[in-house]
Structure formats: C-alpha cells, structure tokens
Design an enzyme around this catalytic site. Structure first.
Site, PDB file in Angstrom:
ATOM      1  N   GLY A   1       0.561 -88.119  -7.969  1.00 13.74           N
ATOM      2  CA  GLY A   1       0.581 -88.093  -9.428  1.00 13.74           C
ATOM      3  C   GLY A   1      -0.332 -89.099 -10.112  1.00 13.74           C
ATOM      4  O   GLY A   1      -0.038 -89.539 -11.220  1.00 13.74           O
ATOM      5  N   SER A   2      -1.467 -89.439  -9.483  1.00 13.00           N
ATOM      6  CA  SER A   2      -2.357 -90.390 -10.160  1.00 13.00           C
ATOM      7  C   SER A   2      -2.982 -89.753 -11.406  1.00 13.00           C
ATOM      8  O   SER A   2      -3.207 -90.438 -12.410  1.00 13.00           O
ATOM      9  CB  SER A   2      -3.432 -90.906  -9.208  1.00 13.00           C
ATOM     10  OG  SER A   2      -4.289 -89.875  -8.814  1.00 13.00           O
ATOM     11  N   ASN A   3      -3.231 -88.473 -11.356  1.00 11.32           N
ATOM     12  CA  ASN A   3      -3.741 -87.807 -12.568  1.00 11.32           C
ATOM     13  C   ASN A   3      -2.663 -87.741 -13.648  1.00 11.32           C
ATOM     14  O   ASN A   3      -2.954 -87.892 -14.833  1.00 11.32           O
ATOM     15  CB  ASN A   3      -4.259 -86.407 -12.226  1.00 11.32           C
ATOM     16  CG  ASN A   3      -5.665 -86.447 -11.635  1.00 11.32           C
ATOM     17  OD1 ASN A   3      -6.607 -86.857 -12.290  1.00 11.32           O
ATOM     18  ND2 ASN A   3      -5.787 -86.058 -10.374  1.00 11.32           N
TER      19      ASN A   3
ATOM     20  N   LEU B   1      -0.909 -78.177  -6.015  1.00 14.69           N
ATOM     21  CA  LEU B   1      -1.555 -77.513  -4.879  1.00 14.69           C
ATOM     22  C   LEU B   1      -1.110 -76.079  -4.612  1.00 14.69           C
ATOM     23  O   LEU B   1      -1.641 -75.432  -3.722  1.00 14.69           O
ATOM     24  CB  LEU B   1      -1.381 -78.370  -3.619  1.00 14.69           C
ATOM     25  CG  LEU B   1      -2.076 -79.744  -3.691  1.00 14.69           C
ATOM     26  CD1 LEU B   1      -1.831 -80.550  -2.427  1.00 14.69           C
ATOM     27  CD2 LEU B   1      -3.578 -79.599  -3.947  1.00 14.69           C
TER      28      LEU B   1
ATOM     29  N   ASN C   1      -7.018 -77.199 -15.633  1.00 13.39           N
ATOM     30  CA  ASN C   1      -7.054 -77.714 -14.261  1.00 13.39           C
ATOM     31  C   ASN C   1      -8.194 -78.710 -14.141  1.00 13.39           C
ATOM     32  O   ASN C   1      -9.209 -78.590 -14.825  1.00 13.39           O
ATOM     33  CB  ASN C   1      -7.267 -76.566 -13.271  1.00 13.39           C
ATOM     34  CG  ASN C   1      -7.237 -77.053 -11.829  1.00 13.39           C
ATOM     35  OD1 ASN C   1      -6.386 -77.868 -11.457  1.00 13.39           O
ATOM     36  ND2 ASN C   1      -8.164 -76.587 -11.017  1.00 13.39           N
TER      37      ASN C   1
ATOM     38  N   HIS D   1     -10.854 -80.107 -11.342  1.00 14.94           N
ATOM     39  CA  HIS D   1     -11.389 -79.835 -10.010  1.00 14.94           C
ATOM     40  C   HIS D   1     -12.383 -80.940  -9.660  1.00 14.94           C
ATOM     41  O   HIS D   1     -13.257 -81.264 -10.479  1.00 14.94           O
ATOM     42  CB  HIS D   1     -12.080 -78.466  -9.980  1.00 14.94           C
ATOM     43  CG  HIS D   1     -12.611 -78.130  -8.624  1.00 14.94           C
ATOM     44  ND1 HIS D   1     -11.778 -77.728  -7.597  1.00 14.94           N
ATOM     45  CD2 HIS D   1     -13.862 -78.206  -8.121  1.00 14.94           C
ATOM     46  CE1 HIS D   1     -12.519 -77.558  -6.508  1.00 14.94           C
ATOM     47  NE2 HIS D   1     -13.779 -77.840  -6.796  1.00 14.94           N
TER      48      HIS D   1
ATOM     49  N   ASP E   1     -10.887 -71.470  -9.883  1.00 18.54           N
ATOM     50  CA  ASP E   1     -11.874 -72.385 -10.488  1.00 18.54           C
ATOM     51  C   ASP E   1     -12.895 -71.632 -11.346  1.00 18.54           C
ATOM     52  O   ASP E   1     -14.022 -72.100 -11.532  1.00 18.54           O
ATOM     53  CB  ASP E   1     -12.605 -73.213  -9.411  1.00 18.54           C
ATOM     54  CG  ASP E   1     -11.650 -74.109  -8.636  1.00 18.54           C
ATOM     55  OD1 ASP E   1     -10.717 -74.635  -9.249  1.00 18.54           O
ATOM     56  OD2 ASP E   1     -11.835 -74.258  -7.422  1.00 18.54           O
TER      57      ASP E   1
ATOM     58  N   GLU F   1     -12.049 -87.988 -12.861  1.00 21.24           N
ATOM     59  CA  GLU F   1     -10.797 -87.248 -13.089  1.00 21.24           C
ATOM     60  C   GLU F   1      -9.858 -87.944 -14.074  1.00 21.24           C
ATOM     61  O   GLU F   1      -9.333 -87.322 -14.995  1.00 21.24           O
ATOM     62  CB  GLU F   1     -10.067 -87.019 -11.765  1.00 21.24           C
ATOM     63  CG  GLU F   1     -10.827 -86.102 -10.829  1.00 21.24           C
ATOM     64  CD  GLU F   1     -10.060 -85.833  -9.545  1.00 21.24           C
ATOM     65  OE1 GLU F   1      -8.892 -85.457  -9.615  1.00 21.24           O
ATOM     66  OE2 GLU F   1     -10.632 -86.023  -8.461  1.00 21.24           O
TER      67      GLU F   1
HETATM   68  C1  GRF Z   1      -6.939 -85.488  -5.472  1.00 24.81           C
HETATM   69  O1  GRF Z   1      -7.235 -84.685  -4.364  1.00 24.81           O
HETATM   70  C2  GRF Z   1      -7.837 -85.111  -6.575  1.00 24.81           C
HETATM   71  O2  GRF Z   1      -9.153 -85.009  -6.168  1.00 24.81           O
HETATM   72  C3  GRF Z   1      -7.234 -83.803  -6.972  1.00 24.81           C
HETATM   73  O3  GRF Z   1      -5.864 -84.096  -6.964  1.00 24.81           O
HETATM   74  C4  GRF Z   1      -5.621 -85.120  -6.028  1.00 24.81           C
HETATM   75  C5  GRF Z   1      -4.934 -86.275  -6.702  1.00 24.81           C
HETATM   76  O4  GRF Z   1      -3.620 -85.971  -6.811  1.00 24.81           O
HETATM   77  N1  GRF Z   1      -7.732 -83.283  -8.176  1.00 24.81           N
HETATM   78  P1  GRF Z   1      -2.653 -86.818  -7.709  1.00 24.81           P
HETATM   79  O5  GRF Z   1      -3.014 -86.616  -9.153  1.00 24.81           O
HETATM   80  O6  GRF Z   1      -2.792 -88.281  -7.336  1.00 24.81           O
HETATM   81  O7  GRF Z   1      -1.296 -86.271  -7.342  1.00 24.81           O
END
Ligand code: GRF
Length: 203
Positions: A15-17, A91, A108, A110, A151, A181
């Site tokens: 979940g970093s995004n 995913l 999304n 990518h 995509d 991102e």
């Molecule tokens: C990484 O593979 C990023 O390139 C892709 O999502 C993954 C990061 O996942 N777009 P998260 O957001 O840290 O869960």
C-alpha cells in the site's frame, strides 16, 4: 460548498501508493476528493493497516476462488456511494463487465511509459525486468483510465524516470515509485476529483 468526490482505493499489498494518496489528502492537496474506502482482495494486506491508521474504512473481499468477488465489490462501492475507483498496486484483473459499469471512473497507475512494457503479463517487477532487458535509458509511470483493454484506457499523466547503468529491477522499481508513482497517482486523483466535483463531463 461542492460535494466531494468519493474515492475507493483497491489494493493487494503493502500500500505505498495508498499511503501517497492518504498523505496527499492529509496535506490538503486533494480538496475536492475524499478517500472513503479501501478494499483489499488479499487478506492481511498491510495496506489495510494504513487505512486504519488514517481512520478510513477498510475491508477485505478475497478474489481468489471467489466467483462473487466483483458482485460483492460492486455492492460495497454502491452502498458507500463511491464515485471514483483508484487501483493502487491492485493485482487482480477486473472483468470487462465490471469495468464497463465504471466508464472513465477507474484510475490505474502503471510503472512504465505506456505504450512501452504494458498490457497482459506486464505487472510488478516484470515491467522493470523488461525495460532493463530492452536497454531503454528512460522509463517512468503512467496514470490512465481503465477500460476493457489491459493498460489501454485514456492516459491522464506520465512522468519519465532515468535508468542507471547499475540498476536492478528492484532498484528501478523503487526509483519509479519514489519519483513518479507516488507523485502522479495523487495528482491525477485530485485532478479527476476536482473535475467531477465541478461537474466536468467525463462520460
Ligand atoms: C509496485 O509494483 C508498483 O510498481 C506497482 O504497485 C506496486 C506497489 O504496490 N504499481 P503498493 O502500492 O506498495 O501496494
């Protein structure tokens, strides 16, 4: 006062995004949007912990071996009056049927400059492995709308990232996340939320 655009974020992992989106909300950079719901298709995904820390409703709807996944997801999204869906490291593949219910309402991110290294089979580290294999000197990330073509939906934002000679797929993945991102996804989400809140037609 305009009604805020209600956003659901779909996640599968760390979940970093999602964190970038939540931080952007905290900093006031998303004045026309509200992250109202986080849904993981994987049990125990750390992303759900992040939602909790930010007092955002989070839940898991397992997708594996669950033929009702999309129906359950759709019911929840409708019940929470969601306007926009953001896929953030999500995913599972969404069917054309599901995607067709949300035209230009699903975003999304990518991790390449579409149309390079995208489409079926290009996800996670595979994207960066392919970029390194091909020897390109620039890669990046793309935020696009989701349609029935993997995509293939309309592109909203792109940002280029340099590839270094010593890069591995992992170091490249990290740089693309940090430089592109985590910047682009909150920016595109805020932009779409503003347009929808102000009634700009996206249909
Ligand atoms: C990484 O593979 C990023 O390139 C892709 O999502 C993954 C990061 O996942 N777009 P998260 O957001 O840290 O869960």
């Amino acid at each position: 006062m305009l009604k805020k655009t209600r956003v659901a974020v779909l996640v599968s992992g760390g979940g970093s995004n999602l964190e970038a989106l939540l931080q952007s909300q905290v900093s006031g950079a998303m004045p026309f949007g509200e992250i109202a719901l986080v849904v993981s298709n994987i049990q125990g995904a750390y992303a759900l912990e992040r939602a909790k820390q930010h007092h955002v409703e989070g839940g898991c709807i397992p997708s594996r071996g669950n033929p009702e996944f999309e129906a359950q997801l759709q019911d929840l999204l409708v019940a929470r009056e969601i306007d926009v869906i953001v896929l953030a490291g999500f995913l599972a593949i969404l069917s054309s049927d599901f995607v067709g219910k949300w035209p230009e309402r699903i975003l999304n991110i990518h991790p390449s400059l579409i149309p390079s290294f995208c489409g079926k089979g290009f996800y996670g580290l595979k994207v960066h492995e392919a970029a390194l294999e091909r020897g390109v000197k620039l890669t990046g990330a793309t935020v696009h709308f989701v349609n029935e073509i993997p995509d293939g939906g309309r592109i909203l934002l792109q940002k280029a990232v340099e590839i270094h000679p010593e890069d591995t797929a992992k170091t490249l993945q990290q740089r693309v996340m940090e430089q592109a991102e985590w910047v682009l996804l909150p920016q595109a989400t805020a932009q779409l939320c503003e347009e929808l809140a102000k009634g700009v037609n996206h249909d």
